[in-house]
Design a protein around this motif. Structure first.
Motif, PDB file in Angstrom:
ATOM      1  N   UNK A 139       0.833  -1.192   0.000  1.00 57.00           N
ATOM      2  CA  UNK A 139       0.000   0.000   0.000  1.00 57.00           C
ATOM      3  C   UNK A 139       0.873   1.249   0.000  1.00 57.00           C
ATOM      4  N   UNK A 140       2.159   1.063   0.245  1.00 61.46           N
ATOM      5  CA  UNK A 140       3.115   2.169   0.271  1.00 61.46           C
ATOM      6  C   UNK A 140       3.932   2.172  -1.013  1.00 61.46           C
ATOM      7  N   UNK A 141       4.275   3.347  -1.490  1.00 59.92           N
ATOM      8  CA  UNK A 141       5.104   3.444  -2.682  1.00 59.92           C
ATOM      9  C   UNK A 141       6.556   3.066  -2.424  1.00 59.92           C
ATOM     10  N   UNK A 142       6.908   2.790  -1.180  1.00 56.39           N
ATOM     11  CA  UNK A 142       8.240   2.276  -0.886  1.00 56.39           C
ATOM     12  C   UNK A 142       8.401   0.838  -1.377  1.00 56.39           C
ATOM     13  N   UNK A 143       7.283   0.215  -1.765  1.00 59.08           N
ATOM     14  CA  UNK A 143       7.309  -1.159  -2.279  1.00 59.08           C
ATOM     15  C   UNK A 143       6.667  -1.219  -3.668  1.00 59.08           C
ATOM     16  N   UNK A 144       6.802  -0.153  -4.425  1.00 59.20           N
ATOM     17  CA  UNK A 144       6.151  -0.083  -5.737  1.00 59.20           C
ATOM     18  C   UNK A 144       6.822  -0.998  -6.765  1.00 59.20           C
ATOM     19  N   UNK A 145       8.125  -1.238  -6.653  1.00 59.40           N
ATOM     20  CA  UNK A 145       8.822  -2.047  -7.650  1.00 59.40           C
ATOM     21  C   UNK A 145       8.350  -3.495  -7.612  1.00 59.40           C
ATOM     22  N   UNK A 146       8.291  -4.079  -6.427  1.00 56.19           N
ATOM     23  CA  UNK A 146       7.829  -5.454  -6.315  1.00 56.19           C
ATOM     24  C   UNK A 146       6.339  -5.538  -6.630  1.00 56.19           C
ATOM     25  N   UNK A 147       5.593  -4.514  -6.276  1.00 56.68           N
ATOM     26  CA  UNK A 147       4.162  -4.468  -6.608  1.00 56.68           C
ATOM     27  C   UNK A 147       3.950  -4.474  -8.114  1.00 56.68           C
ATOM     28  N   UNK A 148       4.713  -3.644  -8.838  1.00 57.73           N
ATOM     29  CA  UNK A 148       4.576  -3.593 -10.288  1.00 57.73           C
ATOM     30  C   UNK A 148       5.003  -4.904 -10.945  1.00 57.73           C
TER      31      UNK A 148
END
Length: 429
Positions: free
Chosen positions: A276-285
């Motif tokens: 839910x945080x953009x600090x984990x956007x790479x793995x999310x994408x």
């Protein structure tokens, strides 16, 4: 005569050295990795195993009975019901499963995705050492089994590990790291383990045996080769101890390794709402772009990222996060579950441990599908904002992601939590 005295002296030194080696290491051959897994899981090792003698000890018999009782309860409450759901509704399983933020939870990976050939699991917890029980005294074996059983209590009772406490348990125990837990779950799930090897990860995505002692390793992990007990086809678990935040994952080589496996299914459970945080956007994408289907509870990827290109199949009931994560309420997810097409479930999953409060979302990729209309963007968008689930859309939708006002102590508790991650799970963005 002098030569004879030297020979006698050497023999005496060897005899003394041999005498101080633990008796078990002198007299017993090495136990197979599969027998070791069965023994620590409270199951009888194979006939002729050097570990068989220990199964006559009172502490092991009590441990085995206790584990049998806990496992039987878990089977009735959870696993058998999950298998029924999977057989009924999951009809396109992929050979690869990405289960990130998993810790050593092979238990639920196997329950929901029993036919995967390759499991990729990742968490912060180290794999530890491949256990060799010959190096343990009888007292150390007994205490190690108690520690192992204690570390499994939350996942056997509530379906998730408490990462903060798990890391302490795994670091101080003689059966240390995630490997003993993975081995236990494999044995209890009826698997046969053929081989376990430790590796180091390099930034180019390659895996190297730990014996190579490569410079600048970016992560450590374990490879487990196993099969179902009566099936000869060998399957593989890759467990990685690595930082999945943006600051760690972009240079670790972990996603480069995952790229070599192509597309697969993904699973997210009790993931601390990190994505839910953009600090984990790479793995999310990565998960959004490489998943044929993605199964998650509400602690995984926010619902706004599934507006376009996904068919959504809700199960259970969404009542919002527990008070520890009260700020992660999703009004849009409430709408998805409120349409009347959510199938009931009779087991629990994630932080909401009561079956009547658990939620599961199966998202199946379909480029032509529109699950719902995304919140309208406001203001100017940058190039990065136009990607799946834009930052601007996230801000626009976040205004509506507020739980209904409730005048009770539970709601007041939610408002007091500012940064819940370190408090319970030891993992903060």
């Amino acid at each position: 005569m002098a030569r004879m005295r030297v020979s006698v002296a050497i023999a005496a030194v060897v005899a003394v050295a041999f005498a101080i080696i633990p008796f078990s290491a002198q007299a017993e051959p090495s136990a197979s990795i599969n027998d070791t897994a069965r023994f620590i899981a409270g199951l009888q090792p194979s006939a002729g195993s050097p570990l068989t003698a220990y199964t006559n000890e009172g502490y092991w018999k009590q441990y085995s009975r206790s584990f049998d009782e806990a496992w039987d309860g878990l089977e009735r409450r959870q696993l058998s019901k999950i298998r029924t759901m999977v057989a009924r509704d999951f009809n396109n399983p992929q050979p690869v499963l990405f289960y990130l933020f998993s810790g050593p939870d092979f238990l639920y990976a196997d329950a929901f995705f029993p036919s995967a050939d390759t499991y990729v699991m990742a968490g912060l917890e180290p794999p530890g050492q491949i256990p060799d029980l010959r190096k343990f005294s009888r007292g150390e074996i007994a205490s190690s089994l108690r520690d192992l059983r204690s570390s499994l209590s939350s996942v056997l009772s509530y379906s998730f590990f408490q990462t903060k406490f798990m890391r302490v348990d795994f670091s101080r125990a003689k059966l240390n790291g995630t490997l003993p837990v993975l081995m236990t779950f494999l044995a209890r799930s009826g698997k046969t383990i053929y081989d376990i090897s430790l590796f180091d990860l390099q930034s180019d995505g390659t895996l190297h045996p730990v014996e190579e002692n490569i410079a600048n390793a970016t992560g450590r992990g374990a490879k487990i080769v196993f099969s179902d007990a009566n099936v000869g086809k060998k399957r593989t678990i890759y467990y990685f101890s690595t930082d999945l935040s943006d600051s760690g994952i972009k240079s670790s080589g972990f996603l480069t390794f995952c790229e070599t496996l192509g597309h697969g299914d993904s699973f997210l459970k009790s993931a601390s709402y990190l994505m839910h945080s953009d600090h984990f956007s790479t793995v999310r994408d990565f998960l959004l772009s490489h998943s044929v289907s993605l199964l998650e509870d509400d602690s995984g990827i926010p619902i706004r990222f599934f507006a376009q290109g996904w068919q959504l199949h809700p199960y259970g009931r969404y009542v919002g996060p527990i008070s520890l994560f009260g700020g992660q309420y999703q009004a849009r997810l409430k709408d998805v579950f409120a349409k009347g097409n959510a199938k009931p479930i009779d087991f629990s999953l994630g932080y909401r441990w009561r079956p009547t409060e658990s939620n599961i979302l199966l998202a199946v990729k379909d480029p032509s599908a529109t699950a719902f209309e995304a919140a309208p963007a406001t203001g100017k968008q940058s190039a990065s904002d136009s990607e799946s689930g834009s930052v601007t859309n996230a801000k626009a939708e976040s205004k509506s992601d507020t739980p209904p006002r409730q005048r009770n102590r539970h709601n007041r508790e939610q408002k007091t939590v500012s940064n819940p991650w370190p408090k319970l799970f030891g993992y903060a963005p």
